[in-house]
Motif scaffolding. Structure first.
Motif, mmCIF file in Angstrom:
data_model
loop_
_atom_site.group_PDB
_atom_site.id
_atom_site.type_symbol
_atom_site.label_atom_id
_atom_site.label_comp_id
_atom_site.label_asym_id
_atom_site.label_seq_id
_atom_site.Cartn_x
_atom_site.Cartn_y
_atom_site.Cartn_z
ATOM 1 N N SER A 1 45.679 7.950 -33.979
ATOM 2 C CA SER A 1 46.864 8.836 -34.268
ATOM 3 C C SER A 1 46.041 10.332 -34.113
ATOM 4 N N GLY A 2 46.877 11.213 -33.621
ATOM 5 C CA GLY A 2 46.266 12.603 -33.653
ATOM 6 C C GLY A 2 45.681 12.858 -32.277
ATOM 7 N N ASN A 3 45.173 14.009 -32.060
ATOM 8 C CA ASN A 3 44.447 14.458 -31.017
ATOM 9 C C ASN A 3 42.950 13.859 -30.900
ATOM 10 N N LEU A 4 42.404 13.657 -29.596
ATOM 11 C CA LEU A 4 40.993 13.315 -29.564
ATOM 12 C C LEU A 4 40.171 14.095 -28.634
ATOM 13 N N ASP A 5 39.164 14.738 -28.835
ATOM 14 C CA ASP A 5 38.443 15.451 -28.048
ATOM 15 C C ASP A 5 37.530 14.591 -27.015
ATOM 16 N N TYR A 6 36.683 13.672 -27.810
ATOM 17 C CA TYR A 6 35.815 12.777 -27.075
ATOM 18 C C TYR A 6 35.885 11.393 -27.597
ATOM 19 N N ILE A 7 35.675 10.647 -26.724
ATOM 20 C CA ILE A 7 35.196 9.116 -27.008
ATOM 21 C C ILE A 7 33.876 8.562 -26.701
ATOM 22 N N LYS B 1 44.859 10.787 -24.008
ATOM 23 C CA LYS B 1 44.595 11.863 -25.110
ATOM 24 C C LYS B 1 43.937 13.183 -24.480
ATOM 25 N N GLN B 2 43.729 12.949 -23.366
ATOM 26 C CA GLN B 2 43.072 13.883 -22.391
ATOM 27 C C GLN B 2 41.556 14.122 -23.039
ATOM 28 N N ALA B 3 41.124 13.132 -23.378
ATOM 29 C CA ALA B 3 39.813 13.215 -23.969
ATOM 30 C C ALA B 3 38.595 12.924 -23.022
ATOM 31 N N ARG B 4 37.539 13.500 -23.157
ATOM 32 C CA ARG B 4 36.261 13.114 -22.491
ATOM 33 C C ARG B 4 35.631 11.901 -22.883
ATOM 34 N N MET B 5 35.357 11.127 -22.012
ATOM 35 C CA MET B 5 34.622 9.720 -22.503
ATOM 36 C C MET B 5 33.237 9.414 -21.958
ATOM 37 N N TYR C 1 38.496 5.330 -13.063
ATOM 38 C CA TYR C 1 39.185 6.112 -13.858
ATOM 39 C C TYR C 1 39.156 7.592 -13.587
ATOM 40 N N HIS C 2 37.810 7.991 -13.449
ATOM 41 C CA HIS C 2 37.504 9.290 -13.228
ATOM 42 C C HIS C 2 38.067 9.899 -11.666
ATOM 43 N N THR C 3 37.736 8.985 -10.740
ATOM 44 C CA THR C 3 38.121 9.347 -9.331
ATOM 45 C C THR C 3 39.885 9.431 -9.275
ATOM 46 N N TYR C 4 40.102 8.371 -9.626
ATOM 47 C CA TYR C 4 41.827 7.821 -9.328
ATOM 48 C C TYR C 4 42.548 8.581 -10.316
ATOM 49 N N HIS C 5 42.177 8.491 -11.677
ATOM 50 C CA HIS C 5 43.317 9.418 -12.710
ATOM 51 C C HIS C 5 42.900 10.567 -13.244
ATOM 52 N N GLY C 6 41.406 10.941 -12.784
ATOM 53 C CA GLY C 6 40.868 12.434 -12.981
ATOM 54 C C GLY C 6 40.404 12.623 -14.404
ATOM 55 N N VAL C 7 40.304 11.290 -15.118
ATOM 56 C CA VAL C 7 39.599 11.331 -16.660
ATOM 57 C C VAL C 7 38.005 11.836 -16.725
ATOM 58 N N GLU C 8 38.003 12.692 -17.425
ATOM 59 C CA GLU C 8 36.611 13.160 -17.404
ATOM 60 C C GLU C 8 35.594 12.103 -18.109
ATOM 61 N N THR C 9 34.577 11.616 -17.189
ATOM 62 C CA THR C 9 33.849 10.651 -17.990
ATOM 63 C C THR C 9 32.372 10.871 -17.740
ATOM 64 N N ARG C 10 31.675 10.065 -18.448
ATOM 65 C CA ARG C 10 30.077 10.312 -18.327
ATOM 66 C C ARG C 10 29.587 8.992 -18.469
ATOM 67 N N ILE C 11 28.372 8.762 -17.711
ATOM 68 C CA ILE C 11 27.736 7.062 -17.918
ATOM 69 C C ILE C 11 26.342 7.413 -18.253
ATOM 70 N N VAL C 12 25.739 7.019 -19.395
ATOM 71 C CA VAL C 12 24.573 7.115 -19.885
ATOM 72 C C VAL C 12 23.831 5.394 -19.553
ATOM 73 N N ARG C 13 22.707 5.571 -18.886
ATOM 74 C CA ARG C 13 22.058 4.193 -18.691
ATOM 75 C C ARG C 13 20.959 4.453 -19.554
ATOM 76 N N ILE C 14 21.108 3.419 -20.937
ATOM 77 C CA ILE C 14 19.903 3.480 -22.028
ATOM 78 C C ILE C 14 18.873 2.652 -21.872
#
Length: 328
Positions: free
Chosen positions: A66-72, A109-113, A161-174
């Motif tokens: 519920s509610g807004n989300l800024d980051y996932i 939610k237009q959140a960055r993930m 999702y980043h290229t097709y839907h424009g979702v702000e995404t980041r990928i960390v290789r741990i």
């Protein structure tokens, strides 16, 4: 108004440290975990806080917040061999269905993930050290394939999702990360060695011990993840410590650290176990201004003191969780 962040895998080793960091940074943190490998002990200290809430949920099923989300931050996944060999289907599901569900939530939610990928996407690498441009050498039908391919699919889904839907995404290789709150008997080399030393057992090295690993202390790892999330770089970035050591040398370091006199015993190498692990962190340095600060000597001392402080029943307890309810 505080920004709100959803952290999946919040009761796990790395997830719980991320919860700590985001609370410290002034966020309202929503932790989510199905507790199949995580433990509420890791986040018990956060439960009384006004700006922390916990949801007991499996992200492989529909996720509602519920509610807004800024980051996932998607960090829900078994991460040790003892886990993903016991629950291979769930490992694949959280990397595929779970990632899909959370990307859908990020879109709404237009959140960055940011997703937690891993050095395992490189498999048993033919390139050393490993750069982000290396595509890997992975056996998709081997015992480690359920984890390796779940992470590779996760990256592909995230980029789609980043290229097709424009979702702000980041990928960390741990790369290999260690520190307090690791499970002592989860099958990974560092807690396995320390656990054996504390119990007075010989240290078990698989193979001839010439294979290498590079160990990053958890505070450094969390800082790298935080910086990547706040950056504008959508491509994968390695976060790890490039200080490489052979497993045999590492076993000797643990014996010296613990002051024990155990021997090192050698057993056959598991199938598809990678022979070399060392991150090239040029991108992290140039794009994020990040590099590890905690030396292995310093980090191991902190981690050893944490394991020594555990109750005796945890020290001698073997991992024997009942996974029967998850075999579907």
């Amino acid at each position: 108004m505080k920004k709100r962040v959803l952290i999946t895998g919040a009761a796990g080793f790395l997830g719980s440290h991320l919860c700590d960091r985001f609370i410290k940074e002034g966020f309202h943190v929503i932790g989510m975990d199905n507790l199949i490998t995580g433990s509420l002990d890791n986040i018990e200290h956060l439960m009384p806080l006004e700006h922390f809430e916990f949801h007991h949920h499996d992200v492989s099923n529909f996720v509602h917040v519920s509610g807004n989300l800024d980051y996932i931050l998607h960090f829900a996944s078994p991460a040790s061999p003892i886990d993903y060999l016991k629950i291979p289907i769930q490992t694949l599901k959280v990397g595929s269905l779970g990632t899909h569900n959370l990307l859908g939530l990020a879109r709404v939610k237009q959140a960055r993930m940011i997703i937690a990928s891993t050095s395992e996407v490189y498999g048993d690498p033919l390139v050393h050290p490993q750069t982000e441009e290396y595509y890997g050498n992975v056996n998709p039908v081997g015992p480690r394939g359920v984890y390796d391919e779940a992470k590779r699919f996760q990256e592909a889904m995230t980029m789609a999702y980043h290229t097709y839907h424009g979702v702000e995404t980041r990928i960390v290789r741990i790369f290999n990360t260690y520190g307090p709150r690791m499970r002592l008997n989860d099958g990974r080399v560092l807690p396995a060695f320390i656990g054996q030393a504390l119990r007075g057992e010989d240290l078990t090295v698989f193979g001839d011990g010439s294979q290498t690993r590079s160990f990053c202390y958890v505070d450094d790892q969390v800082d790298g993840i935080f910086r990547l999330l706040m950056s504008d770089y959508p491509q994968p970035v390695n976060i790890g410590n490039p200080d490489e050591i052979t497993i045999s040398q590492f076993a000797e370091e643990i014996i010296k650290l613990t002051g024990t006199d155990q021997k090192v015993v050698y057993k056959p190498l598991p199938k598809d176990d990678p022979m070399q692990r060392q991150p090239n962190i040029t991108k992290a340095k140039e794009i994020l201004g990040w590099e590890p600060k905690v030396s292995r000597e310093e980090g191991l001392k902190i981690t050893y003191e944490y394991f020594k402080s555990l109750p005796q029943e945890k020290l001698f307890k073997k991992e024997h969780k009942d996974f029967s309810n998850y075999r579907r």
